[in-house]
Scaffold this motif. Structure first.
Motif, PDB file in Angstrom:
ATOM      1  N   LYS A  98       1.162  -1.215   0.114  1.00 22.26           N
ATOM      2  CA  LYS A  98       0.118  -0.152  -0.029  1.00 22.26           C
ATOM      3  C   LYS A  98       0.954   1.388   0.137  1.00 22.26           C
ATOM      4  N   PHE A  99       1.298   1.739  -1.156  1.00 21.98           N
ATOM      5  CA  PHE A  99       2.186   2.932  -1.432  1.00 21.98           C
ATOM      6  C   PHE A  99       1.526   4.121  -1.662  1.00 21.98           C
ATOM      7  N   ARG A 100       0.330   4.483  -1.034  1.00 24.66           N
ATOM      8  CA  ARG A 100      -0.368   5.635  -1.554  1.00 24.66           C
ATOM      9  C   ARG A 100      -0.239   6.949  -0.887  1.00 24.66           C
ATOM     10  N   SER A 101       0.292   6.936   0.494  1.00 25.55           N
ATOM     11  CA  SER A 101       0.756   8.149   0.999  1.00 25.55           C
ATOM     12  C   SER A 101       2.236   8.878   0.702  1.00 25.55           C
ATOM     13  N   PRO A 102       2.470   9.871   0.457  1.00 25.51           N
ATOM     14  CA  PRO A 102       3.740  10.252   0.234  1.00 25.51           C
ATOM     15  C   PRO A 102       4.750   9.969   1.560  1.00 25.51           C
ATOM     16  N   LEU A 103       4.215   9.917   2.809  1.00 26.13           N
ATOM     17  CA  LEU A 103       5.212   9.148   3.826  1.00 26.13           C
ATOM     18  C   LEU A 103       5.438   7.737   3.562  1.00 26.13           C
ATOM     19  N   GLY A 104       4.572   7.009   3.130  1.00 28.74           N
ATOM     20  CA  GLY A 104       4.959   5.714   2.870  1.00 28.74           C
ATOM     21  C   GLY A 104       5.939   5.648   1.708  1.00 28.74           C
ATOM     22  N   VAL A 105       5.349   6.229   0.695  1.00 32.47           N
ATOM     23  CA  VAL A 105       6.654   5.936  -0.369  1.00 32.47           C
ATOM     24  C   VAL A 105       7.679   6.534   0.265  1.00 32.47           C
ATOM     25  N   SER A 106       7.915   7.695   0.513  1.00 33.49           N
ATOM     26  CA  SER A 106       9.445   8.174   1.090  1.00 33.49           C
ATOM     27  C   SER A 106      10.049   7.248   2.135  1.00 33.49           C
ATOM     28  N   LEU A 107       9.135   6.735   2.765  1.00 40.46           N
ATOM     29  CA  LEU A 107       9.808   5.642   3.747  1.00 40.46           C
ATOM     30  C   LEU A 107      10.414   4.459   3.344  1.00 40.46           C
ATOM     31  N   THR A 108       9.520   4.138   2.131  1.00 36.00           N
ATOM     32  CA  THR A 108       9.963   2.672   1.538  1.00 36.00           C
ATOM     33  C   THR A 108      11.203   2.986   0.735  1.00 36.00           C
ATOM     34  N   GLY A 109      11.442   4.155  -0.058  1.00 29.62           N
ATOM     35  CA  GLY A 109      12.555   4.756  -0.648  1.00 29.62           C
ATOM     36  C   GLY A 109      13.768   4.634   0.071  1.00 29.62           C
ATOM     37  N   MET A 110      13.482   5.332   1.318  1.00 34.26           N
ATOM     38  CA  MET A 110      14.655   5.639   2.290  1.00 34.26           C
ATOM     39  C   MET A 110      15.105   4.149   2.709  1.00 34.26           C
ATOM     40  N   MET A 111      14.249   3.104   3.081  1.00 30.96           N
ATOM     41  CA  MET A 111      14.518   1.781   3.649  1.00 30.96           C
ATOM     42  C   MET A 111      15.568   1.189   2.520  1.00 30.96           C
ATOM     43  N   LEU A 112      15.022   1.149   1.235  1.00 30.90           N
ATOM     44  CA  LEU A 112      15.780   0.508   0.074  1.00 30.90           C
ATOM     45  C   LEU A 112      17.036   1.277   0.124  1.00 30.90           C
ATOM     46  N   VAL A 113      17.179   2.465   0.155  1.00 29.76           N
ATOM     47  CA  VAL A 113      18.649   3.242   0.025  1.00 29.76           C
ATOM     48  C   VAL A 113      19.388   2.806   0.827  1.00 29.76           C
ATOM     49  N   VAL A 114      19.149   2.985   2.160  1.00 32.46           N
ATOM     50  CA  VAL A 114      19.953   2.775   3.458  1.00 32.46           C
ATOM     51  C   VAL A 114      20.604   1.240   3.491  1.00 32.46           C
ATOM     52  N   VAL A 115      19.618   0.238   2.688  1.00 33.26           N
ATOM     53  CA  VAL A 115      20.013  -1.060   2.682  1.00 33.26           C
ATOM     54  C   VAL A 115      21.064  -1.145   1.597  1.00 33.26           C
ATOM     55  N   LEU A 116      20.826  -0.675   0.378  1.00 32.86           N
ATOM     56  CA  LEU A 116      21.835  -0.785  -0.691  1.00 32.86           C
ATOM     57  C   LEU A 116      23.085   0.062  -0.117  1.00 32.86           C
ATOM     58  N   THR A 117      23.338   1.230   0.323  1.00 30.42           N
ATOM     59  CA  THR A 117      24.327   1.608   0.867  1.00 30.42           C
ATOM     60  C   THR A 117      25.098   1.083   1.769  1.00 30.42           C
ATOM     61  N   GLY A 118      24.548   0.464   2.792  1.00 34.68           N
ATOM     62  CA  GLY A 118      25.012  -0.371   3.874  1.00 34.68           C
ATOM     63  C   GLY A 118      25.621  -1.533   3.141  1.00 34.68           C
ATOM     64  N   TYR A 119      25.114  -2.113   2.153  1.00 37.02           N
ATOM     65  CA  TYR A 119      25.528  -3.541   1.469  1.00 37.02           C
ATOM     66  C   TYR A 119      26.832  -3.213   0.463  1.00 37.02           C
ATOM     67  N   VAL A 120      26.704  -2.137  -0.110  1.00 35.91           N
ATOM     68  CA  VAL A 120      27.867  -1.459  -0.898  1.00 35.91           C
ATOM     69  C   VAL A 120      29.161  -1.294   0.034  1.00 35.91           C
ATOM     70  N   GLY A 121      28.768  -0.578   1.324  1.00 38.17           N
ATOM     71  CA  GLY A 121      30.195  -0.283   2.054  1.00 38.17           C
ATOM     72  C   GLY A 121      30.538  -1.487   2.753  1.00 38.17           C
ATOM     73  N   ARG A 122      29.554  -2.566   2.979  1.00 37.41           N
ATOM     74  CA  ARG A 122      29.943  -3.818   3.965  1.00 37.41           C
ATOM     75  C   ARG A 122      30.559  -4.812   3.096  1.00 37.41           C
ATOM     76  N   TYR A 123      30.182  -5.228   1.623  1.00 33.75           N
ATOM     77  CA  TYR A 123      30.600  -6.052   0.984  1.00 33.75           C
ATOM     78  C   TYR A 123      31.159  -5.652  -0.302  1.00 33.75           C
ATOM     79  N   LEU A 124      30.602  -4.957  -0.984  1.00 30.33           N
ATOM     80  CA  LEU A 124      31.622  -4.482  -2.175  1.00 30.33           C
ATOM     81  C   LEU A 124      32.745  -3.749  -2.092  1.00 30.33           C
ATOM     82  N   LEU A 125      32.840  -2.776  -1.359  1.00 34.60           N
ATOM     83  CA  LEU A 125      33.952  -2.263  -1.000  1.00 34.60           C
ATOM     84  C   LEU A 125      35.125  -3.167  -0.451  1.00 34.60           C
ATOM     85  N   ALA A 126      34.717  -4.068   0.264  1.00 35.81           N
ATOM     86  CA  ALA A 126      35.718  -4.912   0.613  1.00 35.81           C
ATOM     87  C   ALA A 126      36.130  -6.003  -0.568  1.00 35.81           C
TER      88      ALA A 126
END
Length: 248
Positions: A98-126
């Protein structure tokens, strides 16, 4: 063990990226406010807040010294990684696409970006750092082989004895008479080594550029994490403010 952990986290990241596509086939507007949906949301929020413990323990020396007597920082980092991935997965399940509210969409996008940046730093950079180190070792070995081959060719081209006798020989005889010629096989090997050195040097430069580019991940990861926590607080506040349907 570390390789299995990397594969497990990679699989969870792929699952996280695929979950938002589920809205194409399934939408349940009432599920997020139900008892099951709320429990998923609470569990996801707790897991998303759990990585803060690692940050606090790492930055506070007294707390770090006390905690690491029982739990190593390596274990705490593993908890940080797994909680940081599982929390957003539960959060997306709580949203039920249910991605109807701007808050929900923004929260979903931030979750994805946080996980991706964390994965890049923890594994890809190594992995990039390990690859650069390995290629630098290969380059050092190739440089030593190039120097040896050059010395052998130089010795073949100028076989006259060293010292005063060698100086007298070079003085009496013309260079063409006193100098030998390097075998074609040695010259070919020297060219092959030089070509391999050029390829490895190019690979090292390219991977260093990638490492410098991805090296900016930490400020980005911290920034999007702060935004994520701000949006998460707003989301929790709005849920409490507008009421929870499963409460009597």
């Amino acid at each position: 063990m570390q390789e299995r952990g990397s594969l497990a986290v990679g699989g969870l990241v792929v699952l996280l990226l695929l979950l938002p596509l589920g809205y194409l086939v399934h939408v349940s507007p009432r599920f997020p406010g139900s008892l099951a949906g709320s429990l998923l949301g609470i569990a996801g929020a707790v897991l998303m807040l759990a990585p803060l413990l690692y940050v606090v323990i790492k930055r506070v020396p007294v707390l770090k010294a006390h905690v690491t007597r029982r739990v190593s920082m390596r274990t705490l980092l593993a908890w940080h990684v797994y909680a940081g991935v599982l929390g957003p997965i539960l959060g997306l399940l709580h949203a039920a696409h249910k991605f109807r509210s701007p808050l929900g969409v923004s929260l979903t996008g931030m979750m994805l970006v946080v996980v991706l940046t964390g994965y890049v730093g923890r594994y890809l950079l190594a992995r990039i750092a390990a690859a650069v180190q390995g290629e630098r070792s290969d380059l050092a070995a190739l440089t030593a082989a190039f120097d040896r081959a050059s010395s052998e060719i130089e010795a073949a081209r100028d076989p006259s004895p060293a010292g005063a006798r060698g100086w007298l020989t070079r003085l009496v005889f013309a260079p063409a008479e006193s100098a030998g010629s390097a075998p074609a096989a040695d010259l070919g090997r020297l060219v092959e080594v030089a070509d391999a050195m050029a390829n490895v040097e190019a690979a090292v430069r390219n991977e260093e550029v990638m490492r410098d580019f991805f090296g900016k991940w930490l400020p980005l990861h911290i920034l999007v994490a702060i935004l994520l926590y701000g949006l998460l607080v707003l989301h929790i506040w709005s849920g409490i403010y507008y009421g929870l349907r499963w409460l009597p």
